[in-house]
Design a protein around this motif. Structure first.
Motif, PDB file in Angstrom:
ATOM      1  N   THR A   1      13.112  -8.423 -15.246  1.00 51.91           N
ATOM      2  CA  THR A   1      11.949  -9.308 -15.253  1.00 51.91           C
ATOM      3  C   THR A   1      11.975 -10.300 -16.419  1.00 51.91           C
ATOM      4  N   ILE A   2      11.667 -11.533 -16.109  1.00 53.28           N
ATOM      5  CA  ILE A   2      11.648 -12.605 -17.101  1.00 53.28           C
ATOM      6  C   ILE A   2      10.317 -12.634 -17.841  1.00 53.28           C
ATOM      7  N   THR A   3       9.248 -12.194 -17.183  1.00 51.78           N
ATOM      8  CA  THR A   3       7.929 -12.075 -17.809  1.00 51.78           C
ATOM      9  C   THR A   3       7.608 -10.589 -17.988  1.00 51.78           C
ATOM     10  N   ARG A   4       6.389 -10.303 -18.407  1.00 51.00           N
ATOM     11  CA  ARG A   4       5.930  -8.914 -18.375  1.00 51.00           C
ATOM     12  C   ARG A   4       5.797  -8.477 -16.916  1.00 51.00           C
ATOM     13  N   ALA A   5       5.864  -7.171 -16.693  1.00 55.38           N
ATOM     14  CA  ALA A   5       5.607  -6.603 -15.370  1.00 55.38           C
ATOM     15  C   ALA A   5       4.104  -6.372 -15.255  1.00 55.38           C
ATOM     16  N   LEU A   6       3.469  -7.029 -14.286  1.00 60.42           N
ATOM     17  CA  LEU A   6       2.010  -7.009 -14.201  1.00 60.42           C
ATOM     18  C   LEU A   6       1.544  -6.269 -12.949  1.00 60.42           C
ATOM     19  N   PRO A   7       0.422  -5.543 -13.055  1.00 58.81           N
ATOM     20  CA  PRO A   7      -0.108  -4.815 -11.894  1.00 58.81           C
ATOM     21  C   PRO A   7      -0.504  -5.768 -10.777  1.00 58.81           C
ATOM     22  N   ILE A   8      -0.275  -5.339  -9.541  1.00 60.44           N
ATOM     23  CA  ILE A   8      -0.662  -6.127  -8.370  1.00 60.44           C
ATOM     24  C   ILE A   8      -1.494  -5.271  -7.432  1.00 60.44           C
ATOM     25  N   ALA A   9      -2.281  -5.947  -6.575  1.00 60.46           N
ATOM     26  CA  ALA A   9      -3.163  -5.247  -5.638  1.00 60.46           C
ATOM     27  C   ALA A   9      -3.236  -6.038  -4.343  1.00 60.46           C
TER      28      ALA A   9
ATOM     29  N   ALA B   1       0.817  -1.208   0.000  1.00 62.15           N
ATOM     30  CA  ALA B   1       0.000   0.000   0.000  1.00 62.15           C
ATOM     31  C   ALA B   1       0.857   1.268   0.000  1.00 62.15           C
ATOM     32  N   ASP B   2       2.132   1.127   0.346  1.00 61.38           N
ATOM     33  CA  ASP B   2       3.027   2.290   0.372  1.00 61.38           C
ATOM     34  C   ASP B   2       3.667   2.568  -0.986  1.00 61.38           C
ATOM     35  N   LEU B   3       3.314   1.789  -2.013  1.00 60.73           N
ATOM     36  CA  LEU B   3       3.912   1.944  -3.331  1.00 60.73           C
ATOM     37  C   LEU B   3       2.905   2.531  -4.316  1.00 60.73           C
ATOM     38  N   LEU B   4       3.425   3.242  -5.309  1.00 64.30           N
ATOM     39  CA  LEU B   4       2.603   3.881  -6.339  1.00 64.30           C
ATOM     40  C   LEU B   4       2.463   2.967  -7.557  1.00 64.30           C
ATOM     41  N   GLN B   5       1.243   2.564  -7.859  1.00 62.84           N
ATOM     42  CA  GLN B   5       0.955   1.749  -9.044  1.00 62.84           C
ATOM     43  C   GLN B   5       1.889   0.538  -9.130  1.00 62.84           C
ATOM     44  N   PRO B   6       1.962  -0.287  -8.096  1.00 60.63           N
ATOM     45  CA  PRO B   6       2.968  -1.356  -8.076  1.00 60.63           C
ATOM     46  C   PRO B   6       2.730  -2.430  -9.134  1.00 60.63           C
TER      47      PRO B   6
END
Length: 269
Positions: free
Chosen positions: A239-247, A97-102
């Motif tokens: 990153t070995i894959t795409r960088a994907l949004p997390i929540a 929660a302390d990160l921007l658009q992680p």
């Protein structure tokens, strides 16, 4: 032209206060790669003044497959700090929660047993690796909707948020000559809440994680203001894959093939 120290203070304030800001390349007289690196050094000085300690570096945009998605066409690098590093355990929960658009990036991390010197090739670099680990880098963007140019990323600490390092596998001297190809051949399957979200190979990372490290050695050698990598440093190779949004509330797992490393299993909060 706006001073690098002023831009660095704005970056740190945005990250501290969880605020989005406009990319610097589109304002303040623009921002090129050289000035962006000066901003990154100022940002590092601000963090050091707070008592943070550098423990290594991250290499970003080593996966050529994601370059068109972001409009960034070459690797960048930034610092990793004791406060952003976590030794991950299976089933752990990590706050984001302390990160921007992680976003999540499954990566190979490398621990150095000896210093790396300018001019070293892939084989020589492999001979100085003490351990290998798999983990996640959690990246973040203060720039809205992840729209930026490479110089903006560099100025923002290479978008580094957190580094979750899994169990460290020591590499014997007998194994080191085979390490570049072995890490290039490994596979990673990334799963979100039990469903596969993406997959990739180690070769996606500039032909392999040790090759990515060789790129960083050369890049640092070209910059007289940057110190080379030293024994004890941790390097996250991209990153070995795409960088994907997390929540928060999501569980992310990986399954590795072709190399003896355990997968990750982390829930975000």
């Amino acid at each position: 032209m706006r001073p690098a120290a002023d831009i660095a203070r704005e970056v740190l304030s945005a990250l501290d206060d969880h605020l989005q800001i406009a990319p610097f390349t589109g304002r303040d007289g623009g921002l090129d790669a050289r000035r962006a690196q000066a901003v990154a050094r100022e940002l590092a000085r601000l963090r050091t003044a707070r008592g943070l300690r550098k423990v290594g570096r991250k290499i970003g945009f080593t996966n050529r497959g994601i370059w068109p998605e972001y409009g960034v066409w070459a690797p960048i690098w930034g610092d990793v700090w004791d406060a952003t590093l976590t030794n991950a355990q299976p089933g752990m929960t990590v706050a984001i929660a302390d990160l921007l658009q992680p976003r999540i990036e499954p990566e190979i991390m490398i621990g150095l047993e000896d210093d790396l010197e300018p001019g070293m090739d892939v084989e020589a670099i492999a001979g100085r690796i003490g351990w290998i680990a798999h983990g996640y880098e959690i990246v973040q963007s203060p720039f809205p909707d992840w729209h930026f140019q490479a110089a903006d990323c560099t100025a923002a600490g290479a978008l580094h948020g957190k580094l979750l390092v899994g169990p460290r596998r020591p590499v014997s001297r007998d194994e080191r000559s085979a390490l570049p190809q072995a890490l290039a051949d490994l596979t990673v399957s990334l799963h979100k809440n039990g469903a596969e979200a993406d997959r990739g190979r180690g070769a996606n990372v500039l032909d392999g994680p040790v090759h990515a490290l060789a790129h960083l050695v050369a890049a640092l050698a070209d910059d007289p203001d940057e110190a080379p990598m030293r024994a004890g440093d941790i390097i996250s190779t991209g990153t070995i894959t795409r960088a994907l949004p997390i929540a928060p509330g999501e569980r992310w797992q990986t399954v590795l093939g072709g190399y003896d490393l355990p997968g990750m299993d982390v829930t975000f909060a």
